[in-house]
Enzyme design. Structure first.
Site, PDB file in Angstrom:
ATOM      1  N   HIS A 128       0.816  -1.211   0.000  1.00 33.88           N
ATOM      2  CA  HIS A 128       0.000   0.000   0.000  1.00 33.88           C
ATOM      3  C   HIS A 128       0.855   1.267   0.000  1.00 33.88           C
ATOM      4  O   HIS A 128       0.358   2.332  -0.358  1.00 33.88           O
ATOM      5  CB  HIS A 128      -0.943  -0.013   1.194  1.00 33.88           C
ATOM      6  CG  HIS A 128      -2.106  -0.925   1.006  1.00 33.88           C
ATOM      7  ND1 HIS A 128      -3.355  -0.662   1.515  1.00 33.88           N
ATOM      8  CD2 HIS A 128      -2.219  -2.109   0.342  1.00 33.88           C
ATOM      9  CE1 HIS A 128      -4.183  -1.636   1.177  1.00 33.88           C
ATOM     10  NE2 HIS A 128      -3.508  -2.532   0.471  1.00 33.88           N
TER      11      HIS A 128
ATOM     12  N   HIS B 252      -2.035 -12.656  -2.165  1.00 38.88           N
ATOM     13  CA  HIS B 252      -3.112 -13.324  -1.441  1.00 38.88           C
ATOM     14  C   HIS B 252      -2.770 -14.766  -1.087  1.00 38.88           C
ATOM     15  O   HIS B 252      -3.639 -15.508  -0.629  1.00 38.88           O
ATOM     16  CB  HIS B 252      -4.403 -13.251  -2.255  1.00 38.88           C
ATOM     17  CG  HIS B 252      -4.961 -11.865  -2.324  1.00 38.88           C
ATOM     18  ND1 HIS B 252      -6.114 -11.541  -3.005  1.00 38.88           N
ATOM     19  CD2 HIS B 252      -4.516 -10.698  -1.785  1.00 38.88           C
ATOM     20  CE1 HIS B 252      -6.351 -10.244  -2.885  1.00 38.88           C
ATOM     21  NE2 HIS B 252      -5.383  -9.712  -2.158  1.00 38.88           N
TER      22      HIS B 252
END
Length: 781
Positions: free
Chosen positions: A126, A313
């Site tokens: 991020h 993920h």
């Protein structure tokens, strides 16, 4: 590569930060409460609580954007050299400490599965993931995740805790490692500690000490809003008056999913896409369209996109233990006693199994702290049905599946396999499915692509390899790094430069040709992601050689002439050579020196050889397309319709060039009288001594004997007529006239228009010119 040219057809993305000048921008209005402790302070009536200029005139030109990140906000001082400090770093010890931190679970914020790896991967992702190729802004390069708005974005919930977990290590190593580098390195170490072999790591990110003000994040006024960025009035660039009704028009056209440039995120406060699907609609195919668009604007192709989603993920989990109304305000809105932490959670313990972050509750694999191919095993091994998380968010559960997924904080519990809508996009989109099945069948290739894509994600905004620091810099040269050849020849000396200058002067090229060509070469530089500039000589290559702003026909004549000078010089005996990239810059300096001499001032324009010429195969055409300027006020150029006042576009261009307001001002004044306008247009050429480096631009602009009026209702071009006789004297653009209109710029114009300012003007122009010519010479720093 998928970031194909049509995504950038208007090339508005170089300019969009200027929307912060408009009153409907959320960042023009303070979000602080109406009543603060300042009201009760005995030192009442302070400037903090008063009415400010921006309150009276919200559309003011943001000249202040040229003066960000000064040493007044930086405690390190002007002499601090981060590269030297980084070389002192015990890098191996730092990595050992980071490895130890991964499994050192803290009671105040327990690690999922006993390992912080997933949290630190998310933090690094991020931090870097705000980068967008359109204007090069965003990214991990300055440690901006510590400041608003990023520290309070909804997509960054709980990353405040991740940075607090890092604080003891940052404290230990001090200024030998920046926050920007440490955040990225922690993501790398997290991957390595869970069994993944990374591609490498480069340090060199220098911290800033205040929020970036130049980044345009969108115009929505609510978190997670997306009502303006889709179906906006135009592709993200408007005149202030057009903002009236923009949201209503956007709402009517939101189904078009045409994302405003240069934005990459689909909603205000998200890094990429909405994991529930577009606007929270759980449609995997529609999600795939959003994913493809937003990752392309991040400079990622389809293969890299699949690898990043699936690889990321493979680890950790999402958190949605309860509805969002249990969560308190973000860090910037928090109370003093929260000490910069936000999102206080009132549900249960507020941590561990009670954590609320995205509202989704998904663990993707059976081994969330270990690299594996489980993501694809689950993606293709089950059929999926729609469900909701405990927080009420859409997600997907495997049909007829056994509970095989570990609980993050209760080893006795097992959970059903879950996926996000954005995960299922990798199965149901035909292109993504083909790539995903290939990775499923070839895990080694999946690991390699993920490692490379992760490295690209973390380093995309760092510029050329010469800026990379540390023992883990990869040896392999990558096309997205905009490589240039190493210097393999003896560089020219002072005597050679004198001879070359004489050859250039005798070549028949005029001052305007020399100056405009050098400017075209160097002014592509972007301080945001350190791309562009004169090194590499890419002005001679596609796509830059064909950009309208570079006047291809004139450019070919100039380059052909300079190549003859280069060929003749390089034909001499010995290893001494000059590159065309160097010769272009040197020739521009010759033009400036000639023009200064005409003004009666002898100057020597600084020149440092060492540039090399890149090859076409070292130049990714689609990657360089976004560097084409939609507008360049320094050359009085706007491509197509002027949908944003060009003076605001000038500020954007100057900010990308890292110029101060005085530098911008002196360059405009000089380039006008040197005839650098595209197409030879006379707008702003306020002199009858074209080619003389005089301060005539300022003298004549400020002459009260001239009265200005627009030539059309669009108010793009103006006529200056003799106030007494009405005789036409000059024409000028908004960029020209703003130096007499804006109070800050007029003050600078008055300085350079003074009787005693001619020599100062010339020397300041030379200094600013030299700065631009050497912006990309990181090898000299």
């Amino acid at each position: 590569m998928l970031y194909i040219y049509y995504l950038f057809k208007s090339l508005f993305f170089h300019t969009l930060f200027v929307f912060s000048i408009y009153k409907d921008c959320p960042y023009m209005r303070a979000s602080s409460p109406e009543t603060t402790s300042a009201v009760k302070c005995p030192f009442n009536k302070t400037a903090v609580e008063g009415t400010h200029n921006k309150d009276w005139w919200p559309n003011q030109l943001r000249v202040d954007l040229l003066h960000q990140h000064s040493n007044k906000s930086n405690p390190l001082g002007e002499t601090f050299d981060y590269a030297k400090e980084f070389q002192k770093l015990d890098y191996a010890a730092l990595k050992r400490d980071l490895h130890a931190l991964m499994t050192d679970s803290q009671d105040w914020w327990p690690a999922d599965f006993g390992h912080y790896g997933g949290l630190f991967i998310r933090m690094a992702w991020h931090s870097a993931g705000t980068y967008r190729i359109g204007d090069g802004r965003g990214g991990a390069g300055r440690g901006q995740q510590r400041f608003a708005p990023l520290n309070s974005w909804p997509d960054n919930v709980s990353l405040d805790k991740a940075r607090r977990l890092l604080w003891p290590i940052k404290k230990k190593y001090g200024q030998q490692i920046s926050w920007a580098d440490l955040i990225v390195l922690s993501g790398n170490v997290a991957l390595e500690s869970m069994g993944f072999k990374t591609f490498g790591f480069a340090g060199g990110r220098v911290d800033t000490w205040e929020p970036d003000q130049d980044v345009y994040w969108g115009r929505e006024t609510t978190w997670l809003g997306g009502d303006v960025r889709y179906g906006a009035v135009s592709e993200g660039v408007h005149h202030p008056d057009e903002h009236r009704g923009a949201k209503e028009k956007a709402a009517k056209n939101s189904d078009s999913r045409v994302l405003e440039n240069p934005l990459a995120a689909v909603q205000m406060g998200l890094i990429y896409v909405n994991p529930e699907g577009p606007d929270g609609r759980p449609d995997p195919l529609a999600s795939a369209r959003d994913i493809r668009e937003t990752f392309a604007r991040m400079a990622m192709n389809d293969e890299e996109t699949v690898a990043l989603i699936a690889g990321g993920h493979t680890f950790g989990k999402t958190h949605g233990a309860a509805p969002a109304d249990n969560v308190g305000p973000e860090p910037e809105a928090g109370e003093l006693e929260q000490q910069g932490l936000g999102w206080h959670n009132r549900f249960g313990s507020g941590k561990a199994g009670d954590t609320i972050t995205s509202g989704l509750e998904v663990t993707w694999t059976k081994t969330p702290t270990q690299w594996s191919n489980d993501f694809f095993e689950h993606l293709f091994g089950y059929e999926w049905e729609l469900t909701k998380s405990p927080a009420g968010a859409y997600q997907w559960v495997a049909k007829n599946a056994a509970a095989t997924i570990p609980h993050a904080h209760d080893p006795s519990k097992k959970l059903l396999p879950m996926m996000l809508t954005s995960d299922l996009a990798l199965r149901f989109d035909p292109i993504y499915e083909k790539i995903s099945r290939h990775f499923h069948a070839h895990p080694d290739q999946f690991a390699d692509v993920f490692a490379r894509a992760w490295f690209k994600l973390m380093h995309r905004d760092m510029g050329p390899r010469v800026r990379y620091l540390g023992p883990e810099v990869p040896v392999e040269e990558l096309i997205w790094q905009d490589p240039v050849p190493k210097v393999s020849h003896v560089l020219v000396d002072a005597q050679d430069l004198l001879a070359l200058k004489q050859k250039i002067s005798a070549s028949g090229l005029g001052i305007s040709q020399l100056v405009s060509t050098a400017w075209a070469s160097a002014s592509t530089f972007r301080g945001s992601d350190k791309r562009g500039g004169a090194n590499g000589g890419r002005l001679c290559l596609a796509p830059q050689s064909q950009w309208e702003v570079n006047q291809p026909q004139q450019l070919s004549v100039v380059l052909e002439t300079l190549r003859r000078v280069q060929t003749e010089f390089n034909a001499q005996a010995g290893d001494k050579r000059i590159s065309l990239a160097d010769l272009i810059v040197l020739a521009g300096g010759v033009g400036v020196e000639q023009a200064a001499k005409r003004a009666g001032i002898v100057v020597e324009v600084p020149f440092v050889p060492g540039r090399t010429d890149a090859l076409q195969e070292q130049t990714d055409v689609s990657s360089f397309a976004p560097l084409e300027p939609f507008a360049d006020g320094f050359r009085n150029y706007v491509k197509g319709d002027e949908v944003v006042p060009s003076e605001h576009l000038l500020i954007d261009r100057a900010q990308l060039l890292t110029l101060t307001a005085p530098e911008m001002t002196v360059l405009i004044g000089g380039l006008r009288v040197l005839g650098a306008n595209v197409g030879g247009v006379k707008h702003g050429v306020f002199t009858d001594r074209l080619g003389t480096l005089s301060n005539d631009f300022f003298i004549n602009l400020l002459d009260m004997g001239t009265e200005w009026a627009p030539v059309s209702k669009e108010r793009h071009v103006f006529e200056g007529r003799d106030r007494r006789t009405g005789v036409l004297k000059w024409t000028g653009t908004r960029v020209d006239l703003v130096f007499g209109s804006n109070a800050l710029l007029r003050a600078l114009a008055e300085f350079y228009a003074a009787v005693d300012a001619q020599e100062k003007f010339v020397r300041d122009f030379v200094a600013a010119w030299s700065k631009v010519m050497h912006l990309d010479r990181f090898d000299l720093v």
